[in-house]
Design an enzyme around this catalytic site. Structure first.
Site, PDB file in Angstrom:
ATOM      1  N   ASP A 202       0.586  -5.908  -5.135  1.00 41.79           N
ATOM      2  CA  ASP A 202       0.158  -6.679  -3.968  1.00 41.79           C
ATOM      3  C   ASP A 202       1.271  -7.546  -3.376  1.00 41.79           C
ATOM      4  O   ASP A 202       1.966  -8.259  -4.123  1.00 41.79           O
ATOM      5  CB  ASP A 202      -0.989  -7.605  -4.422  1.00 41.79           C
ATOM      6  N   GLU A 259       2.686  -2.493  -2.125  1.00 41.57           N
ATOM      7  CA  GLU A 259       2.277  -2.902  -0.782  1.00 41.57           C
ATOM      8  C   GLU A 259       3.486  -3.626  -0.193  1.00 41.57           C
ATOM      9  O   GLU A 259       3.723  -4.797  -0.504  1.00 41.57           O
ATOM     10  CB  GLU A 259       1.070  -3.846  -0.822  1.00 41.57           C
ATOM     11  N   HIS A 331      -8.798  -1.743   2.184  1.00 44.57           N
ATOM     12  CA  HIS A 331      -9.680  -2.915   2.248  1.00 44.57           C
ATOM     13  C   HIS A 331      -9.194  -4.001   3.204  1.00 44.57           C
ATOM     14  O   HIS A 331      -9.880  -4.995   3.397  1.00 44.57           O
ATOM     15  CB  HIS A 331      -9.819  -3.497   0.839  1.00 44.57           C
ATOM     16  N   ASP A 332      -7.996  -3.815   3.757  1.00 48.71           N
ATOM     17  CA  ASP A 332      -7.461  -4.801   4.702  1.00 48.71           C
ATOM     18  C   ASP A 332      -7.486  -4.303   6.144  1.00 48.71           C
ATOM     19  O   ASP A 332      -7.030  -5.009   7.049  1.00 48.71           O
ATOM     20  CB  ASP A 332      -5.993  -5.121   4.381  1.00 48.71           C
TER      21      ASP A 332
HETATM   22  C1  GLC Z   1      -2.652  -8.108   0.137  1.00 52.12           C
HETATM   23  C2  GLC Z   1      -4.062  -7.675  -0.119  1.00 52.12           C
HETATM   24  C3  GLC Z   1      -4.991  -8.529   0.675  1.00 52.12           C
HETATM   25  C4  GLC Z   1      -4.816  -9.956   0.232  1.00 52.12           C
HETATM   26  C5  GLC Z   1      -3.360 -10.386   0.276  1.00 52.12           C
HETATM   27  C6  GLC Z   1      -3.150 -11.615  -0.539  1.00 52.12           C
HETATM   28  O1  GLC Z   1      -2.277  -7.931   1.454  1.00 52.12           O
HETATM   29  O2  GLC Z   1      -4.201  -6.310   0.140  1.00 52.12           O
HETATM   30  O3  GLC Z   1      -6.334  -8.130   0.547  1.00 52.12           O
HETATM   31  O4  GLC Z   1      -5.574 -10.794   1.041  1.00 52.12           O
HETATM   32  O5  GLC Z   1      -2.481  -9.423  -0.256  1.00 52.12           O
HETATM   33  O6  GLC Z   1      -3.232 -11.329  -1.907  1.00 52.12           O
END
Ligand code: GLC
Ligand code: CA
Length: 566
Positions: A202, A259, A331-332
């Site tokens: 993440d 990510e 999910h985002d």
């Molecule tokens: C990433 C996750 C997201 C989260 C963020 C902070 O982007 O995918 O859902 O809000 O990190 O952890």
């Protein structure tokens, strides 16, 4: 990349579970581990090899589990560690691998480390975080967090602030501190020892800060600048990432997917090359086209040509280096169907077309829960229906930019992260069969028609099509070409056509789709040996439908896709 070293995960298909919305088995309205265990056979039948679980660690859920209070504990809402171990065993029995989310840029403000830091702001634990003195009675600099407002929050009872790139309940961990890094590595290894196959990592690009914390040119009426501008301008994240890999993943041959946003242009090889920091990373290039400058209220509609050339450029760039992970939603993000298809194409045919074009790209496909039945964005009737912290902030920003409440609702409905988070639609029963209780987030109104049970019974459904699609990708005859075959765009001069070959020395497969509103004809560059997949619906009585090819010319109806061995 001809002499590429083969890795166990190259030819796998992955699936993202957002546990809170997957399946609730005890009626508390929250999805749980038992629900996941009970659907492993369903996922196996879809052809899934790797399951990514969004965070299931103990958390206050300010950001839905992306705020971890204990890295060694399972959230009570989801179940117990015994159930997690059972999930690992049951997955293994079915030859499936589990990966978890690894959220180590920040933790929860309820984590013991942060609590200890607050209790003694000059002590050892304060150095697990970024505690800094303010400047001239103000925060150390003028950066804006991803979720709005300053990245700095006062430390009560002191003249210091702590840094948070996301919500104030998500303090950033200080990666400069070797003691902290050691604790994180030990934790990662603890999970890998348990039998976890790897991690989705993440927000990882954020772990490197510019320790001078300079001010940036303001880019909004709040006088702040987006915090990713610091990420863009600072070097050195690679040193941390290499150490992370050497101390953990490398020893276990783990599969990792990063990510990663704001990577420097020349760093792709360092990130996902043969000896990269990660196995792979998500390809967000198409998503970035429609993100919106100052906020979601400025998010543009998708332009087909821009999308096509972006996907093509990314494929060509990546194949020289490694593999990216391909998604249309997560999910985002809003649902892919609602975002990448124009309104006329948001039909089963269009959904199958988009899925085919995405899943047969070179790279590791990740299917997000519900994508395989064509779940769409929900209709949001009021801003009160949203749960997501990011959406609430975006509504605020839209209002501050002068939009009325109704306009802000429309803008954020298109982009809200809650679109992907509505419960999975298992059946047309109460709450779509997700829960017997009250779902934590509303169910999409279209569950009566869009649900797994109905699609199981319908041979031409999106679900059955996805099963055929995944099976084709993994079939003995075509696994090689879909995994290692080169990507070669074709028909790029034709309007609304997305088409490419996947090819090896021996094989050539054409994937061709008509995103336009009207039928079109294309001259094929060779004889068709076999039709591998088509989304034409079979006429009554026939077992399957085939694309129309006459004298080497292929006719594609609107929203038609064909996969041809040619
Ligand atoms: C990433 C996750 C997201 C989260 C963020 C902070 O982007 O995918 O859902 O809000 O990190 O952890
Ligand atoms: Ca539950």
């Amino acid at each position: 990349m001809t002499n590429i070293n083969r890795c166990w995960w190259h030819d796998k298909v992955a699936y993202q579970i957002y546990p809170k919305s997957f399946l609730d088995t005890n009626g508390d309205g929250i999805g749980d581990l038992r629900g996941i265990i009970s659907k492993l056979d369903y996922l196996k039948a879809l052809g899934i090899d790797i399951i990514w679980l969004s965070p299931i660690y103990k958390s206050p859920f300010v950001d839905q589990g992306y705020d971890i209070a204990d890295y060694y504990a399972i959230a009570e809402e989801f179940g117990t560690m015994d159930e997690f171990d059972e999930l690992l065993r049951e997955a293994k029995k079915r030859d499936m691998a589990i990966i978890m989310d690894l959220v180590i840029n920040h933790c929860s403000d309820k984590h013991e480390w942060f609590q200890k830091a607050l209790a003694d702001p000059d002590g050892e634990y304060a150095d697990y975080f970024y505690f800094r003195k303010g400047k001239d009675g103000k925060a150390p600099n003028n950066l804006r967090s991803y979720f709005g407002g300053s990245i700095w929050e006062p430390v009560p009872g002191t003249d210091k602030y702590y840094l948070h790139m996301f919500a104030k309940e998500q303090p950033d961990l200080n990666w400069e501190n070797p003691v902290l890094r050691r604790k994180l590595f030990d934790m990662v290894n603890w999970w890998l020892e348990k039998g976890l196959a790897g991690f989705r990592i993440d927000a990882i690009i954020n772990i490197k800060k510019d320790l001078a914390f300079p001010n940036f040119e303001p880019d909004g009426p709040d006088g702040l600048a987006w915090c990713w501008k610091m990420v863009d301008s600072v070097d050195g994240v690679g040193t941390f990432l290499k150490e992370l890999k050497d101390e953990t993943f490398r020893k276990y041959d783990a599969f990792t997917v990063g990510e990663v946003f704001n990577m420097k242009e020349d760093e792709l090889n360092a990130f996902i090359g043969e000896d990269g920091y990660f196995s792979t990373m998500f390809d967000f290039s198409a998503h970035l086209l429609i993100g919106g400058g100052h906020g979601w209220y400025e998010a543009p509609e998708l332009d087909f040509d821009a999308w096509r050339s972006t996907v093509i450029a990314s494929q060509l760039e990546t194949e020289a280096v490694g593999f990216k992970a391909n998604i249309i939603e997560n999910h985002d993000e809003p649902r892919g169907t609602s975002r990448y298809l124009p309104p006329f194409a948001r039909t089963p045919a269009g959904i199958k077309m988009l899925g085919t074009v995405s899943l047969l790209l070179r790279g590791i496909p990740f299917i997000f829960q519900g994508q395989e039945i064509g779940m769409t964005n929900a209709v949001w009737n009021s801003v009160d229906e949203f749960n997501d912290i990011n959406t609430k902030d975006q509504i605020k920003m839209a209002r501050e930019a002068g939009l009325s409440e109704a306009e802000a609702l429309v803008a954020c409905s298109r982009m809200s992260r809650d679109n992907a988070r509505t419960p999975v639609q298992w059946s047309d029963e109460v709450n779509a069969g997700f829960t017997t209780g009250t779902p934590w987030l509303k169910v999409n109104d279209n569950y009566k028609t869009v649900n797994v049970a109905a699609q199981e019974k319908e041979p031409d459904s999106v679900l059955h099509f996805y099963r055929r699609l995944v099976a084709l990708r993994k079939s003995e005859a075509y696994r090689e070409v879909f995994t290692y075959g080169r990507f070669e765009p074709v028909y790029t001069d034709k309007d609304n056509i997305m088409a490419y070959y996947r090819r090896t020395e021996e094989q050539r497969v054409l994937v061709v789709a008509n995103f336009g509103k009207t039928a079109t004809e294309l001259e094929l560059e060779g004889d068709v040996k076999r039709v591998l997949l088509s989304n034409r619906v079979a006429e009554e009585g026939a077992n399957s439908a085939s694309p129309v090819i006459i004298d080497g010319r292929l006719t594609l109806e609107s929203c038609e896709v064909a996969v041809l061995d040619i």
